[in-house]
Design a protein around this motif. Structure first.
Motif, short mmCIF file in Angstrom:
data_model
loop_
_atom_site.label_atom_id
_atom_site.label_comp_id
_atom_site.label_asym_id
_atom_site.label_seq_id
_atom_site.Cartn_x
_atom_site.Cartn_y
_atom_site.Cartn_z
N GLU A 1 7.29 -9.04 -8.60
CA GLU A 1 6.06 -9.10 -7.81
C GLU A 1 5.71 -7.68 -7.40
OE1 GLU A 1 4.76 -11.99 -7.40
OE2 GLU A 1 6.44 -13.37 -7.70
N PHE A 2 4.43 -7.35 -7.45
CA PHE A 2 3.98 -6.02 -7.06
C PHE A 2 3.12 -6.08 -5.80
CE2 PHE A 2 4.79 -2.66 -10.29
CZ PHE A 2 5.66 -3.40 -11.08
N PRO A 3 3.72 -5.78 -4.62
CA PRO A 3 2.88 -5.66 -3.43
C PRO A 3 1.93 -4.47 -3.60
CG PRO A 3 5.19 -5.12 -2.92
CD PRO A 3 5.13 -5.51 -4.36
N ALA A 4 0.90 -4.39 -2.74
CA ALA A 4 -0.11 -3.32 -2.89
C ALA A 4 0.53 -1.93 -2.92
CB ALA A 4 -1.13 -3.43 -1.75
N LEU A 5 1.57 -1.73 -2.09
CA LEU A 5 2.20 -0.40 -2.06
C LEU A 5 2.83 -0.06 -3.42
CD1 LEU A 5 4.08 -0.28 1.40
CD2 LEU A 5 1.95 0.87 0.74
N ALA A 6 3.34 -1.08 -4.10
CA ALA A 6 3.97 -0.84 -5.41
C ALA A 6 2.92 -0.41 -6.43
CB ALA A 6 4.69 -2.11 -5.88
N HIS A 7 1.73 -0.99 -6.34
CA HIS A 7 0.66 -0.58 -7.26
C HIS A 7 0.29 0.89 -7.03
CE1 HIS A 7 -0.23 -4.03 -9.64
NE2 HIS A 7 -0.23 -4.82 -8.58
N LYS A 8 0.22 1.27 -5.75
CA LYS A 8 -0.11 2.67 -5.45
C LYS A 8 0.96 3.60 -6.03
CE LYS A 8 -2.66 2.23 -1.11
NZ LYS A 8 -2.65 2.50 0.31
N LEU A 9 2.21 3.23 -5.86
CA LEU A 9 3.29 4.09 -6.36
C LEU A 9 3.28 4.14 -7.89
CD1 LEU A 9 6.18 3.06 -3.92
CD2 LEU A 9 5.00 5.26 -4.01
N ALA A 10 3.03 2.98 -8.52
CA ALA A 10 3.00 2.95 -9.99
C ALA A 10 1.88 3.84 -10.52
CB ALA A 10 2.81 1.50 -10.47
N THR A 11 0.72 3.77 -9.87
CA THR A 11 -0.40 4.60 -10.32
C THR A 11 -0.07 6.09 -10.19
OG1 THR A 11 -1.88 2.88 -9.54
CG2 THR A 11 -2.88 5.02 -9.98
N ALA A 12 0.59 6.44 -9.10
CA ALA A 12 0.87 7.86 -8.86
C ALA A 12 2.04 8.38 -9.70
CB ALA A 12 1.16 8.09 -7.38
N PHE A 13 3.08 7.58 -9.90
CA PHE A 13 4.33 8.15 -10.42
C PHE A 13 4.84 7.56 -11.74
CE2 PHE A 13 4.68 8.74 -5.73
CZ PHE A 13 4.56 10.12 -5.72
N LEU B 1 11.86 -4.28 -6.18
CA LEU B 1 10.77 -5.22 -5.90
C LEU B 1 11.29 -6.65 -5.93
CD1 LEU B 1 8.28 -3.59 -8.44
CD2 LEU B 1 8.12 -3.44 -5.95
N PRO B 2 10.53 -7.59 -5.31
CA PRO B 2 10.95 -9.00 -5.40
C PRO B 2 10.92 -9.46 -6.86
CG PRO B 2 9.17 -8.69 -3.78
CD PRO B 2 9.31 -7.40 -4.51
N LYS B 3 12.01 -10.12 -7.28
CA LYS B 3 12.09 -10.60 -8.67
C LYS B 3 11.22 -11.84 -8.83
CE LYS B 3 15.85 -12.73 -10.23
NZ LYS B 3 17.17 -13.03 -10.83
N SER C 1 6.17 -4.93 2.20
CA SER C 1 4.73 -5.13 2.27
C SER C 1 4.04 -4.01 3.04
CB SER C 1 4.39 -6.50 2.86
OG SER C 1 5.07 -6.63 4.07
N ASP C 2 4.74 -3.40 4.01
CA ASP C 2 4.08 -2.30 4.72
C ASP C 2 4.97 -1.09 4.97
OD1 ASP C 2 5.68 -3.50 6.52
OD2 ASP C 2 4.04 -4.41 7.67
N ALA C 3 6.14 -1.06 4.34
CA ALA C 3 7.02 0.10 4.53
C ALA C 3 7.91 0.30 3.30
CB ALA C 3 7.90 -0.10 5.76
N THR D 1 1.23 6.73 -0.40
CA THR D 1 1.02 5.35 0.06
C THR D 1 0.48 5.27 1.49
OG1 THR D 1 3.30 5.30 0.84
CG2 THR D 1 2.89 4.40 -1.36
N GLY D 2 0.70 6.32 2.28
CA GLY D 2 0.36 6.26 3.70
C GLY D 2 1.32 5.37 4.48
N ALA D 3 2.42 4.95 3.85
CA ALA D 3 3.37 4.06 4.52
C ALA D 3 4.58 4.86 5.01
CB ALA D 3 3.84 2.99 3.54
N PRO D 4 5.25 4.35 6.07
CA PRO D 4 6.46 5.03 6.53
C PRO D 4 7.59 4.87 5.52
CG PRO D 4 6.12 2.99 7.75
CD PRO D 4 4.90 3.17 6.87
N VAL D 5 8.42 5.92 5.38
CA VAL D 5 9.56 5.86 4.46
C VAL D 5 10.84 5.98 5.27
CG1 VAL D 5 10.65 6.89 2.42
CG2 VAL D 5 8.16 7.01 2.70
N GLY D 6 11.58 4.87 5.37
CA GLY D 6 12.84 4.89 6.11
C GLY D 6 13.99 5.24 5.19
#
Ligand code: AMP
Ligand code: MG
Length: 328
Positions: free
Chosen positions: A90-102, A111-113, A199-201, A219-224
């Motif tokens: 499954e590709f949450p929105a953040l995953a799409h952003k990362l895929a497009t960039a990298f 990711l969730p299987k 979904s948001d981090a 992504t504009g998301a926090p990275v822990g």
């Protein structure tokens, strides 16, 4: 000194007879073997990977057995394109952003299987998540594209040892038992950045050449950061990426009986990861230089300090594991 080349050739021929795959194989041979469920080493831009069909239990088991890797440690699935990746996760929105960039590139996303994913359970070690990457190396892309199915591929080295950045490293590491496709020296030389995508981090599971700052800015998301107790996997084991020699970090000079791995001005006359203090060059050279110094038979490799910024964070991560107490 007189060198008897004919004797040397005979000796090489004798050695080669004992090796199943003393020389690299072609892409079409590799694809044929993968289709048959065999394992094949492939070049990627990070390090060489030991690939097997991700849907085939037998192939995935062979990966674990060839490496001597503990089975509870999940493998990264390598895809040729985003469509292939979307069939297994499954590709949450953040995953799409990362895929497009990298992607394609040295970023692995956890990711969730998908429930209908055609994956051996051994790949994910029974987890509900799957680690996926699209390698950028043209040969890896060609192999997986021609195969038409994802491959599981951890680094092509015996578990816990130095990662391979050339076809010869793989041939040495597995004693010629595994077919290798030769794609030259790896450009990055250090394993992919691994990030768990929520979904948001985001959570950084392993540092690599793509930094936490880059992940956050795209992504504009926090990275822990992950707490080490959470995930048990090889790249996160305290002792990993280890040469036979002991490793002493932050060395300004080599003590008696040590060999020095320099950086910048330190060790200008020694083996030097980057005389111009270029961290990307240092990452590319890291494993092959550690390997070369290990082969001198020295008891300890003393390593110059590496600035802890950018890809230097990933280099220091690998060095800390190479230097860690081997007993745990
Ligand atoms: P390697 O294949 O040796 O480069 O290492 C694979 C790495 O992927 C492991 O060290 C884990 O950190 C990570 N990994 C793979 N699958 C998962 C997963 N489902 N969840 C968390 N981490 C994973
Ligand atoms: Mg590895």
């Amino acid at each position: 000194m007189f060198l008897d080349v004919s004797a040397l050739n005979c000796q090489t021929a004798r050695m080669n007879k004992r090796l199943k795959y003393p020389t690299p194989v072609s892409v079409s041979e590799a694809v044929k073997q993968l289709n048959n469920g065999a394992v094949v080493a492939m070049p990627t831009e990070t390090v060489y990977g030991l690939a097997g069909l991700a849907s085939n239990d037998y192939a995935v088991l062979s990966i674990y057995e060839t490496k001597g890797r503990p089975r509870f440690n999940p493998l990264i699935v390598h895809c040729a394109d985003i469509n292939m990746a979307e069939e297994i996760a499954e590709f949450p929105a953040l995953a799409h952003k990362l895929a497009t960039a990298f992607w394609p590139g040295p970023l692995t996303m956890v990711l969730p299987k998908r429930s209908d994913a055609q994956l051996s359970d051994l790949v994910t070690a029974g987890l509900e998540t799957v680690a996926i990457r699209l390698p950028a190396h043209p040969i890896a892309r060609e192999m997986i594209g021609n195969l038409g199915k994802p491959v599981a591929a951890p680094s092509a080295n015996p578990s816990g040892k130095l990662s391979p950045t050339s076809a010869n490293h793989v041939i040495e590491g597995f004693g010629g038992e595994v077919p290798v496709v030769d794609g030259g020296d790896c450009d990055n030389g250090i394993e992919s950045t691994i990030v768990a995508v929520g979904s948001d981090a985001l959570t950084l599971l392993r540092p690599g050449s793509i930094s936490a700052e880059e992940l956050a800015s795209v992504t504009g998301a926090p990275v822990g950061a992950s707490s080490s107790a959470e995930i048990v996997a090889p790249g996160m084991l305290k002792s990993h990426y280890a040469p036979n020699a002991a490793v002493r970090l932050n060395a300004e000079t080599a003590n008696e009986g040590e060999v020095l791995l320099g950086f910048g001005e330190i060790g200008a006359n020694a083996k030097n990861l980057s005389p111009t203090a270029d961290l990307r060059e240092a990452a590319k050279n890291l494993f092959s230089f550690l390997r070369a110094l290990d082969q001198t038979g020295a008891k300890t490799i003393a390593v110059a300090p590496i600035p802890n910024e950018g890809i230097g964070i990933a280099i220091n991560d690998r060095l800390a594991r190479a230097a860690a107490d081997r007993k745990d």
